[in-house]
Each structure stands twice: as C-alpha cells, then as structure tokens.
Design an enzyme around this catalytic site. Structure first.
Site, PDB file in Angstrom:
ATOM      1  N   GLU A 137      -6.955   4.149   7.836  1.00 38.09           N
ATOM      2  CA  GLU A 137      -6.761   5.597   7.606  1.00 38.09           C
ATOM      3  C   GLU A 137      -8.000   6.193   6.953  1.00 38.09           C
ATOM      4  O   GLU A 137      -8.332   7.356   7.179  1.00 38.09           O
ATOM      5  CB  GLU A 137      -5.490   5.823   6.767  1.00 38.09           C
TER       6      GLU A 137
ATOM      7  N   HIS B 163      -9.511   0.652   4.685  1.00 38.83           N
ATOM      8  CA  HIS B 163      -8.256   0.847   5.416  1.00 38.83           C
ATOM      9  C   HIS B 163      -8.522   1.743   6.632  1.00 38.83           C
ATOM     10  O   HIS B 163      -9.328   2.666   6.569  1.00 38.83           O
ATOM     11  CB  HIS B 163      -7.213   1.481   4.490  1.00 38.83           C
TER      12      HIS B 163
ATOM     13  N   GLU C 149      -5.457  -5.609  10.378  1.00 35.61           N
ATOM     14  CA  GLU C 149      -4.473  -4.558  10.611  1.00 35.61           C
ATOM     15  C   GLU C 149      -4.788  -3.847  11.935  1.00 35.61           C
ATOM     16  O   GLU C 149      -5.613  -2.922  11.959  1.00 35.61           O
ATOM     17  CB  GLU C 149      -4.516  -3.536   9.479  1.00 35.61           C
TER      18      GLU C 149
ATOM     19  N   SER D  44       3.271  -2.505  10.363  1.00 37.46           N
ATOM     20  CA  SER D  44       4.732  -2.477  10.550  1.00 37.46           C
ATOM     21  C   SER D  44       5.399  -3.807  10.190  1.00 37.46           C
ATOM     22  O   SER D  44       6.323  -4.239  10.883  1.00 37.46           O
ATOM     23  CB  SER D  44       5.081  -2.038  11.984  1.00 37.46           C
TER      24      SER D  44
ATOM     25  N   LYS E 179       0.096   4.256  -0.277  1.00 33.79           N
ATOM     26  CA  LYS E 179      -0.558   5.416   0.350  1.00 33.79           C
ATOM     27  C   LYS E 179      -0.342   6.671  -0.501  1.00 33.79           C
ATOM     28  O   LYS E 179      -0.239   6.576  -1.716  1.00 33.79           O
ATOM     29  CB  LYS E 179      -0.049   5.591   1.786  1.00 33.79           C
TER      30      LYS E 179
ATOM     31  N   GLY F 263       2.198   1.905  10.857  1.00 37.58           N
ATOM     32  CA  GLY F 263       3.105   3.056  10.750  1.00 37.58           C
ATOM     33  C   GLY F 263       3.749   3.456  12.060  1.00 37.58           C
ATOM     34  O   GLY F 263       4.337   4.531  12.163  1.00 37.58           O
TER      35      GLY F 263
ATOM     36  N   ASN G   1       0.874  -1.176   0.000  1.00 41.57           N
ATOM     37  CA  ASN G   1       0.000   0.000   0.000  1.00 41.57           C
ATOM     38  C   ASN G   1       0.912   1.227   0.000  1.00 41.57           C
ATOM     39  O   ASN G   1       1.510   1.541   1.021  1.00 41.57           O
ATOM     40  CB  ASN G   1      -0.889  -0.040   1.257  1.00 41.57           C
TER      41      ASN G   1
HETATM   42  C1  PEP Z   1      -0.886  -0.221   6.037  1.00 44.46           C
HETATM   43  O1  PEP Z   1      -1.044   0.969   5.866  1.00 44.46           O
HETATM   44  O2  PEP Z   1      -1.697  -1.002   5.535  1.00 44.46           O
HETATM   45  C2  PEP Z   1       0.251  -0.655   6.816  1.00 44.46           C
HETATM   46  C3  PEP Z   1       0.258  -1.870   7.262  1.00 44.46           C
HETATM   47  O3  PEP Z   1       1.251   0.264   7.049  1.00 44.46           O
HETATM   48  P1  PEP Z   1       2.684  -0.004   7.736  1.00 44.46           P
HETATM   49  O4  PEP Z   1       3.243  -1.257   7.118  1.00 44.46           O
HETATM   50  O5  PEP Z   1       3.503   1.204   7.395  1.00 44.46           O
HETATM   51  O6  PEP Z   1       2.441  -0.166   9.199  1.00 44.46           O
END
Ligand code: PEP
Length: 252
Positions: free
Chosen positions: A98, A96, A168, A214, A12, A174, A10
């Site tokens: 976000e 997601h 997630e 992460s 973003k 993040g 992703n």
């Molecule tokens: C994500 O945004 O789906 C995600 C898992 O981000 P990160 O790997 O940066 O934590």
C-alpha cells in the site's frame, strides 16, 4: 536450526488510541498462555504509545507501519526510527504494497528506510510481492528478485538477523483471495534461495519469511505448515481479537 514462527498484525489506518488500547488488552489476555511463536501488532503512529503501554511485560511486541530515514528535522508529517523506539516499538514494517501503490514508495526508498531502521536498532518486516498483472504475466520471480535486491542493497550478512521478510502477493491483500499454500511455498522457497545465493546458507536458513494476503483463521494452519512459511503478516483479520488469536495458535 528450526525457525521460530512470527505472526504480526498490521492494523493499517484503523482504531483510535482508546480502541487500539482495548484491542491490545484483549489480545494480551487471549494470548497469555501460548508462547509457541513470536507475536507483534502494528498500530498507527498515533496509537503506538497507548498500545505499548497496554502490552508492556506481555509476549506481544509493538511495531510501526513505516518510518522516515532522517532522524529529525524539517520533514513535516514524518516519524523517525529513534522516535519509534522511544515510543515503545521493537519492529517496523517497511515497503508494504500500500505504501508502494499509494505513496510512491520505491525500491530505493524502501532501502533507505531499511538502513535507517537498522541504525535505530529496530527489527524489520520488509514486504515484497507481485501484482495480479505481474503474476498473470509470469514475472513474479523477476519482480520479487528486483524488490529484494533493491531493499537489501548495501546490507551485510549479519544485519539480516534483524530482518523478517513478508511475501505478500498484492492481488491477495484485502481481497479475500489467498495464494494457495503451494503457490506461497514456491515463492518463499525462491526468496530463500535468493538470500542463500547472496548472503550464504546459514543466513538463509535463519531468515523468517512471513506470508501475507487474506490470512484468516480458517486458512492459516495450511499456509503456516509449509516448510518455508515461517508465520504471517495479517491485515484485516488482525483487527478481530478472536481471529488473530486463532491465527497465532495455528502457527507451528
Ligand atoms: C497486509 O496488509 O499486510 C495484509 C496481508 O492484509 P490482509 O490480511 O487484509 O489481506
């Protein structure tokens, strides 16, 4: 039946079209040899055409990060499923955290988008996960169940063939904090159990559930070796070709 792992990046709100194309070309070259798992990258809407062109004929598919549920019309700023398909997408992310956190996405709008994506014949990565307060309040399972039931409302069992779920935990996205493989496995098994109860054992066994939060080159192998973790949705580390390559290669 063994599930085939699936690793998706992703990207973003990162990269210009030229930068996205360069990253796609580098990934294409690095991942040319290994075909153990499915791979997709999800650039911004603006970069989809350039990335699809760069990856045409490769093993890496292209996905969007969202879509709107109407097909066309007076919906300023939105993009529809048929438009994504025409631009070269096979996948779209939906729900997601976000989007839920910053753009007022709800379980109901996630469901509308999901039904529209199915209608457009897109494959879907649908995200669920609890916040830090919800985990500390011991309501992770309740939250994930509510999100899942909301997202999948009205779906028939056969439609789940187009679906990948991504667990997630919001507190791990993040932040550099990763759920332990044990914590992630527990929630993945719980999610699979919910799908089994609603859609039957065959659907639940075939359903891929990615972990996201992460995921990095150095923790991917441990996470992805758990029985109910079928791949990863990767944010930050998917922007660095070598790191994403290492995560793909860690998939079972
Ligand atoms: C994500 O945004 O789906 C995600 C898992 O981000 P990160 O790997 O940066 O934590």
């Amino acid at each position: 039946m063994a599930r085939r792992s699936f690793v998706a990046g992703n990207w973003k709100m990162n990269k210009t079209p030229a930068e996205a194309r360069a990253l796609a070309l580098e990934l294409r070259q690095r991942l040319a040899g290994s075909a153990k798992c499915d791979v997709a990258v999800c650039p911004t809407y603006l970069c989809i055409a350039a990335v699809a062109e760069a990856l045409r004929g490769s093993r890496i598919a292209v996905g969007a990060q969202n879509l709107y549920w109407m097909k066309s019309g007076a919906y300023t700023g939105e993009v529809s499923g048929p438009m994504l398909v025409a631009a070269g997408c096979q996948y779209t992310i939906i729900g997601h955290s976000e989007r839920r956190q910053y753009f007022a996405e709800t379980d109901e709008t996630v469901n509308k988008r999901l039904l529209a994506a199915l209608d457009a014949k897109l494959q879907i990565i649908c995200c669920v996960g609890e916040t830090k307060d919800e985990r500390l309040g011991n309501v992770t399972e309740q939250v994930v169940k509510r999100q899942l039931e909301g997202a999948l409302a009205g779906l028939k069992a056969e439609q789940l063939a187009a679906l990948t779920l991504a667990y997630e935990p919001v507190w791990a996205i993040g932040t550099g904090l990763t759920a332990t493989p044990q914590q992630a496995q527990e929630v993945h098994a719980f999610i699979r159990g919910l799908v089994r109860a609603k859609f039957g054992a065959a659907v639940a066994e075939a359903l891929r559930i990615q972990y996201g939060g992460s995921v990095k080159a150095d923790n991917a192998k441990d996470l992805l070796s758990r029985p109910d973790i079928d791949g990863a949705l990767v944010g930050g580390a998917s922007l660095v070709a070598g790191d994403f390559e290492a995560i793909v290669k860690a998939a079972k």
